[in-house]
Design a protein around this motif. Structure first.
Motif, PDB file in Angstrom:
ATOM      1  N   LYS A  28      -7.351  -3.424 -10.168  1.00 58.41           N
ATOM      2  CA  LYS A  28      -6.981  -2.716 -11.393  1.00 58.41           C
ATOM      3  C   LYS A  28      -6.545  -1.293 -11.093  1.00 58.41           C
ATOM      4  CE  LYS A  28      -9.694  -5.462 -14.552  1.00 58.41           C
ATOM      5  NZ  LYS A  28     -10.734  -5.512 -15.556  1.00 58.41           N
ATOM      6  N   LYS A  29      -7.227  -0.641 -10.173  1.00 55.92           N
ATOM      7  CA  LYS A  29      -6.873   0.738  -9.815  1.00 55.92           C
ATOM      8  C   LYS A  29      -5.511   0.789  -9.127  1.00 55.92           C
ATOM      9  CE  LYS A  29      -8.652   4.826  -7.425  1.00 55.92           C
ATOM     10  NZ  LYS A  29      -7.368   5.410  -7.504  1.00 55.92           N
ATOM     11  N   ILE A  30      -5.270  -0.126  -8.206  1.00 55.65           N
ATOM     12  CA  ILE A  30      -3.988  -0.186  -7.507  1.00 55.65           C
ATOM     13  C   ILE A  30      -2.859  -0.459  -8.497  1.00 55.65           C
ATOM     14  CG2 ILE A  30      -2.620  -1.552  -5.882  1.00 55.65           C
ATOM     15  CD1 ILE A  30      -5.217  -1.911  -4.241  1.00 55.65           C
ATOM     16  N   THR A  31      -3.068  -1.407  -9.391  1.00 57.00           N
ATOM     17  CA  THR A  31      -2.057  -1.744 -10.393  1.00 57.00           C
ATOM     18  C   THR A  31      -1.735  -0.540 -11.265  1.00 57.00           C
ATOM     19  OG1 THR A  31      -2.855  -4.017 -10.416  1.00 57.00           O
ATOM     20  CG2 THR A  31      -1.495  -3.319 -12.273  1.00 57.00           C
ATOM     21  N   ARG A  32      -2.753   0.142 -11.730  1.00 62.21           N
ATOM     22  CA  ARG A  32      -2.562   1.325 -12.577  1.00 62.21           C
ATOM     23  C   ARG A  32      -1.819   2.424 -11.820  1.00 62.21           C
ATOM     24  NH1 ARG A  32      -7.580   1.932 -14.008  1.00 62.21           N
ATOM     25  NH2 ARG A  32      -8.054   3.460 -12.404  1.00 62.21           N
ATOM     26  N   ASP A  33      -2.198   2.667 -10.578  1.00 62.21           N
ATOM     27  CA  ASP A  33      -1.546   3.706  -9.766  1.00 62.21           C
ATOM     28  C   ASP A  33      -0.081   3.369  -9.496  1.00 62.21           C
ATOM     29  OD1 ASP A  33      -3.921   5.052  -9.703  1.00 62.21           O
ATOM     30  OD2 ASP A  33      -4.397   4.552  -7.616  1.00 62.21           O
ATOM     31  N   MET A  34       0.186   2.104  -9.154  1.00 63.64           N
ATOM     32  CA  MET A  34       1.559   1.704  -8.847  1.00 63.64           C
ATOM     33  C   MET A  34       2.470   1.821 -10.064  1.00 63.64           C
ATOM     34  SD  MET A  34       2.033   0.920  -5.733  1.00 63.64           S
ATOM     35  CE  MET A  34       0.881   2.179  -5.292  1.00 63.64           C
ATOM     36  N   THR A  35       2.014   1.346 -11.198  1.00 60.18           N
ATOM     37  CA  THR A  35       2.864   1.414 -12.389  1.00 60.18           C
ATOM     38  C   THR A  35       3.164   2.858 -12.757  1.00 60.18           C
ATOM     39  OG1 THR A  35       0.924   1.194 -13.805  1.00 60.18           O
ATOM     40  CG2 THR A  35       2.179  -0.795 -13.373  1.00 60.18           C
ATOM     41  N   SER A  36       2.175   3.721 -12.696  1.00 57.50           N
ATOM     42  CA  SER A  36       2.418   5.121 -13.061  1.00 57.50           C
ATOM     43  C   SER A  36       3.333   5.809 -12.054  1.00 57.50           C
ATOM     44  CB  SER A  36       1.099   5.869 -13.197  1.00 57.50           C
ATOM     45  OG  SER A  36       0.425   5.919 -11.973  1.00 57.50           O
ATOM     46  N   MET A  37       3.167   5.520 -10.772  1.00 58.46           N
ATOM     47  CA  MET A  37       4.010   6.164  -9.759  1.00 58.46           C
ATOM     48  C   MET A  37       5.454   5.706  -9.847  1.00 58.46           C
ATOM     49  SD  MET A  37       1.588   6.235  -6.372  1.00 58.46           S
ATOM     50  CE  MET A  37       2.996   6.134  -5.345  1.00 58.46           C
ATOM     51  N   VAL A  38       5.677   4.413  -9.966  1.00 58.07           N
ATOM     52  CA  VAL A  38       7.036   3.872  -9.973  1.00 58.07           C
ATOM     53  C   VAL A  38       7.768   4.251 -11.261  1.00 58.07           C
ATOM     54  CG1 VAL A  38       8.376   1.741 -10.015  1.00 58.07           C
ATOM     55  CG2 VAL A  38       6.536   2.020  -8.356  1.00 58.07           C
ATOM     56  N   LEU A  39       7.094   4.139 -12.387  1.00 58.43           N
ATOM     57  CA  LEU A  39       7.756   4.439 -13.654  1.00 58.43           C
ATOM     58  C   LEU A  39       8.050   5.930 -13.821  1.00 58.43           C
ATOM     59  CD1 LEU A  39       5.884   2.035 -16.068  1.00 58.43           C
ATOM     60  CD2 LEU A  39       8.170   1.784 -15.105  1.00 58.43           C
ATOM     61  N   ALA A  40       7.326   6.791 -13.132  1.00 55.06           N
ATOM     62  CA  ALA A  40       7.539   8.233 -13.249  1.00 55.06           C
ATOM     63  C   ALA A  40       8.724   8.716 -12.404  1.00 55.06           C
ATOM     64  CB  ALA A  40       6.280   8.975 -12.830  1.00 55.06           C
ATOM     65  N   ARG A  41       9.189   7.889 -11.489  1.00 59.02           N
ATOM     66  CA  ARG A  41      10.291   8.298 -10.615  1.00 59.02           C
ATOM     67  C   ARG A  41      11.630   8.212 -11.329  1.00 59.02           C
ATOM     68  NH1 ARG A  41       9.170   8.562  -5.112  1.00 59.02           N
ATOM     69  NH2 ARG A  41      11.252   7.844  -4.570  1.00 59.02           N
ATOM     70  N   LYS A  42      12.551   9.048 -10.891  1.00 62.81           N
ATOM     71  CA  LYS A  42      13.888   9.058 -11.474  1.00 62.81           C
ATOM     72  C   LYS A  42      14.638   7.788 -11.055  1.00 62.81           C
ATOM     73  CE  LYS A  42      14.110  14.030 -11.461  1.00 62.81           C
ATOM     74  NZ  LYS A  42      14.727  15.218 -10.905  1.00 62.81           N
ATOM     75  N   PRO A  43      15.581   7.331 -11.885  1.00 67.34           N
ATOM     76  CA  PRO A  43      16.302   6.087 -11.565  1.00 67.34           C
ATOM     77  C   PRO A  43      17.083   6.144 -10.259  1.00 67.34           C
ATOM     78  CG  PRO A  43      16.655   6.709 -13.845  1.00 67.34           C
ATOM     79  CD  PRO A  43      15.915   7.836 -13.205  1.00 67.34           C
ATOM     80  N   ARG A  44      17.546   7.289  -9.852  1.00 68.77           N
ATOM     81  CA  ARG A  44      18.348   7.403  -8.628  1.00 68.77           C
ATOM     82  C   ARG A  44      17.510   7.721  -7.389  1.00 68.77           C
ATOM     83  NH1 ARG A  44      23.545   5.864  -8.249  1.00 68.77           N
ATOM     84  NH2 ARG A  44      24.816   6.498  -9.989  1.00 68.77           N
ATOM     85  N   SER A  45      16.211   7.659  -7.476  1.00 68.82           N
ATOM     86  CA  SER A  45      15.337   7.958  -6.347  1.00 68.82           C
ATOM     87  C   SER A  45      15.368   6.835  -5.313  1.00 68.82           C
ATOM     88  CB  SER A  45      13.895   8.144  -6.815  1.00 68.82           C
ATOM     89  OG  SER A  45      13.803   9.232  -7.684  1.00 68.82           O
ATOM     90  N   CYS A  46      14.901   7.160  -4.133  1.00 68.29           N
ATOM     91  CA  CYS A  46      14.777   6.171  -3.065  1.00 68.29           C
ATOM     92  C   CYS A  46      13.770   5.096  -3.489  1.00 68.29           C
ATOM     93  CB  CYS A  46      14.303   6.867  -1.794  1.00 68.29           C
ATOM     94  SG  CYS A  46      14.042   5.759  -0.421  1.00 68.29           S
ATOM     95  N   ASN A  47      13.935   3.869  -3.033  1.00 68.27           N
ATOM     96  CA  ASN A  47      13.077   2.758  -3.426  1.00 68.27           C
ATOM     97  C   ASN A  47      11.860   2.571  -2.528  1.00 68.27           C
ATOM     98  OD1 ASN A  47      14.827   2.218  -5.501  1.00 68.27           O
ATOM     99  ND2 ASN A  47      15.900   0.609  -4.425  1.00 68.27           N
ATOM    100  N   PHE A  48      11.561   3.556  -1.714  1.00 67.78           N
ATOM    101  CA  PHE A  48      10.411   3.482  -0.821  1.00 67.78           C
ATOM    102  C   PHE A  48       9.441   4.599  -1.165  1.00 67.78           C
ATOM    103  CE2 PHE A  48      13.958   1.668   1.494  1.00 67.78           C
ATOM    104  CZ  PHE A  48      13.426   0.472   1.933  1.00 67.78           C
ATOM    105  N   LEU A  49       8.162   4.261  -1.180  1.00 67.98           N
ATOM    106  CA  LEU A  49       7.093   5.230  -1.441  1.00 67.98           C
ATOM    107  C   LEU A  49       6.060   5.132  -0.330  1.00 67.98           C
ATOM    108  CD1 LEU A  49       6.193   4.529  -5.174  1.00 67.98           C
ATOM    109  CD2 LEU A  49       7.229   6.590  -4.303  1.00 67.98           C
ATOM    110  N   HIS A  50       5.410   6.218  -0.043  1.00 65.31           N
ATOM    111  CA  HIS A  50       4.256   6.204   0.852  1.00 65.31           C
ATOM    112  C   HIS A  50       3.031   6.462  -0.018  1.00 65.31           C
ATOM    113  CE1 HIS A  50       6.479   5.983   4.566  1.00 65.31           C
ATOM    114  NE2 HIS A  50       7.340   6.839   4.028  1.00 65.31           N
ATOM    115  N   TRP A  51       2.109   5.526  -0.004  1.00 68.32           N
ATOM    116  CA  TRP A  51       0.901   5.630  -0.815  1.00 68.32           C
ATOM    117  C   TRP A  51      -0.273   5.227   0.052  1.00 68.32           C
ATOM    118  CZ3 TRP A  51      -2.318   1.694  -2.966  1.00 68.32           C
ATOM    119  CH2 TRP A  51      -3.219   2.160  -3.921  1.00 68.32           C
TER     120      TRP A  51
END
Length: 60
Positions: A28-51
């Motif tokens: 649940k924590k991972i899911t919550r963190d991932m959704t907030s991180m990905v949705l907060a990024r700009k549409p033209r951002s790189c598709n790779f994250l380090h978490w």
């Protein structure tokens, strides 16, 4: 690959697949963190994250 999450742009989880055993609380924590991180990024951002120690790949 440790997990696969598919969620809508509104943040609603559509599909989750876990390839390693993880406690439900952590999932649940991972899911919550991932959704907030990905949705907060700009549409033209790189598709790779380090978490933490993971490399996250996502597609809008």
């Amino acid at each position: 690959m440790r997990f696969l999450l598919l969620f809508s742009r509104q943040g609603k989880l559509r599909l989750q697949k876990w390839f390693t055993p993880i406690p439900e609380r952590e999932k649940k924590k991972i899911t919550r963190d991932m959704t907030s991180m990905v949705l907060a990024r700009k549409p033209r951002s790189c598709n790779f994250l380090h978490w933490k120690d993971l490399k996250i790949v996502y597609k809008r």
